[in-house]
Write an enzyme that holds these catalytic residues in place. Structure first.
Site, short mmCIF file in Angstrom:
data_model
loop_
_atom_site.label_atom_id
_atom_site.label_comp_id
_atom_site.label_asym_id
_atom_site.label_seq_id
_atom_site.Cartn_x
_atom_site.Cartn_y
_atom_site.Cartn_z
N ASN A 102 -32.03 -33.23 -18.36
CA ASN A 102 -32.27 -33.94 -19.62
C ASN A 102 -32.00 -35.44 -19.52
O ASN A 102 -31.29 -36.01 -20.34
CB ASN A 102 -31.42 -33.32 -20.74
CG ASN A 102 -29.93 -33.32 -20.42
OD1 ASN A 102 -29.53 -33.24 -19.27
ND2 ASN A 102 -29.10 -33.38 -21.45
N LEU A 151 -25.41 -35.72 -17.13
CA LEU A 151 -24.78 -36.99 -16.76
C LEU A 151 -25.48 -38.21 -17.35
O LEU A 151 -24.85 -39.26 -17.51
CB LEU A 151 -24.71 -37.12 -15.23
CG LEU A 151 -23.74 -36.15 -14.53
CD1 LEU A 151 -23.76 -36.36 -13.03
CD2 LEU A 151 -22.33 -36.28 -15.08
N ASP A 174 -20.26 -27.03 -19.83
CA ASP A 174 -21.42 -27.53 -20.58
C ASP A 174 -21.20 -28.99 -20.97
O ASP A 174 -21.42 -29.40 -22.11
CB ASP A 174 -21.70 -26.67 -21.82
CG ASP A 174 -23.13 -26.85 -22.34
OD1 ASP A 174 -23.99 -27.24 -21.54
OD2 ASP A 174 -23.36 -26.61 -23.54
N GLY A 204 -23.13 -31.72 -28.73
CA GLY A 204 -22.59 -31.85 -27.38
C GLY A 204 -21.16 -32.33 -27.33
O GLY A 204 -20.71 -33.12 -28.16
#
Length: 418
Positions: free
Chosen positions: A96, A65, A306, A325
């Protein structure tokens, strides 16, 4: 919150009402009654929607997030609302952020930011301090604060001895170690799956061997130490086989696969569109089919979006330099409906609670109402206007979808989006 959900088909293999069309009466967050044409004597709110299906609330085992530190990508409040609108009543938050979630105070911070929301947040603590792969983080303290597992997001642990020690240490408090598996030396400077497509496009390749060799190593360590190991977002046919063999040996290993690896392949890279740059990279059609088979036969325990929001400055640039990503919460269900039966989708979107030792109740009377509401019929195409996240780096723009999420009912709250 008191309400009656009308004429809903229950998809829940653990429920005695599985595949039945019933009414569900909910009072104060508890399922009070399930039956046909329930009387609304107290004149409570009613929910009646087209082609309504309900299941246990979905759980996503890998969501990033940004907050704290990268609020421009996504905040916890907004991100959890996006998750709810996407059908998820719970998410496992990756560590992360900046600072990294590697201590008790950081676990408490993100949990407090998620208070009183319909979608619950379950923090994953970093396995090593600052995700640097050198020293173990404060695992026991984080467990006591509410961390459900420990892993360094999308970072391989090169130090095999450190993984050995971690697996031995967490057994004292029934902890779960997450081991992202991609050998950094074999990966090198690769940016795409090594194969015909990367060769044609002139992109540096990442061999399937980079993942498979590391999975084999991690499974050998698990066999030596015991304990519980979770291998996230596997992407190759050989990885499926390795984990299948490990389970046959009786090892406590689980694994997940990302939605984009079940739906997309490296053929999408032809336009050098960095929305398709993910880690592990999109693989071949043969790998995709093997992953689908692994989901169906139970080798793969769960499916994750993911979800990894990225700002445009780090995504819209040369392919070699762009960050890995894709966001995936909003598109997860609709994309999965194009490749898997609804019963398997629901199973793989709910089984993660068992893996992470989170309460997982079926749809029955006198149980907590933790429910996802959805339709299975609608055919549509995912467009940029369908993105709810602050970041827009979706690999699914222009992808055909099936089915729609109506919303969720959890923690005494009803969030319906028509």
């Amino acid at each position: 919150m008191n309400l009656i959900i009308r004429e809903a088909k229950i998809i829940d293999s653990k429920s005695p009402y599985n595949n039945q069309v019933v009414d569900i009466e909910i009072a104060d967050g508890i399922i009070k009654k399930i039956g046909v044409k329930l009387k609304n004597t107290d004149k409570v709110e009613e929910v009646k929607l087209d082609n309504l299906h309900v299941s246990q609330g979905w759980f996503d085992s890998s969501v990033s997030l940004g907050e704290p530190g990268f609020e421009d990508r996504e905040t916890i409040l907004h991100g959890l609302n996006v998750a709810g609108r996407s059908g998820f009543t719970g998410i496992a938050l990756q560590p992360n952020s900046s600072p990294i979630i590697d201590n008790q105070s950081q676990v408490n911070f993100v949990k407090n930011r998620a208070n009183n929301l319909a979608t619950e947040l379950f923090p994953i603590g970093a396995l090593t301090k600052n995700n640097e792969g050198k020293d173990l983080a404060e695992l026991f303290d984080m467990k006591n604060a509410g961390a459900v597992a420990f892993g360094d997001y999308n970072k391989n642990l090169d130090n095999a001895n450190l993984l050995k020690i971690a697996l031995q240490y967490v057994q004292d408090f029934d902890g779960l170690v997450i081991a992202y598996s991609q050998d950094s030396n074999i990966k090198g400077n690769g940016v795409a799956n090594e194969g015909i497509v990367s060769t044609r496009l002139g992109l540096k390749g990442i061999p399937a061997l980079a993942e498979e060799l590391q999975i084999a190593r991690n499974l050998f360590i698990l066999e030596y130490t015991g304990g519980k190991l979770h291998i996230p977002t596997i992407s190759t046919a050989k990885s499926v086989q390795l984990i299948k063999e490990a389970k046959a040996k009786g090892l406590q290993v689980t694994c997940s696969v990302a939605v984009h690896h079940l739906v997309l392949t490296d053929e999408k890279l032809d336009g050098f569109d960095t929305r398709f740059k993910v880690t592990p990279p999109l693989r071949t059609e043969a790998d995709r089919k093997a992953l689908i088979k692994g989901v169906k036969d139970g080798t793969i325990d769960m499916i994750t979006s993911d979800h990894n929001p990225m700002d445009i400055e780090h995504k819209k640039m040369e392919f070699d330099l762009a960050k890995n990503g894709t966001i995936g919460l909003e598109s997860a269900f609709g994309a999965l409906m194009t490749v898997l039966p609804i019963e398997i989708i629901v199973e793989k979107l709910t089984s993660g609670r068992d893996v992470f030792s989170i309460e997982n109740e079926s749809i029955e009377e006198n149980k907590k109402a933790n429910i996802t509401l959805f339709s299975t019929e609608e055919n549509w195409t995912f467009e940029k206007s369908d993105i709810l996240s602050k970041s827009k780096n979706s690999a699914f723009i222009g992808t055909k979808m099936k089915g729609k999420v109506y919303g969720i009912c959890n923690k005494g709250k009803l969030n319906i989006y028509k």
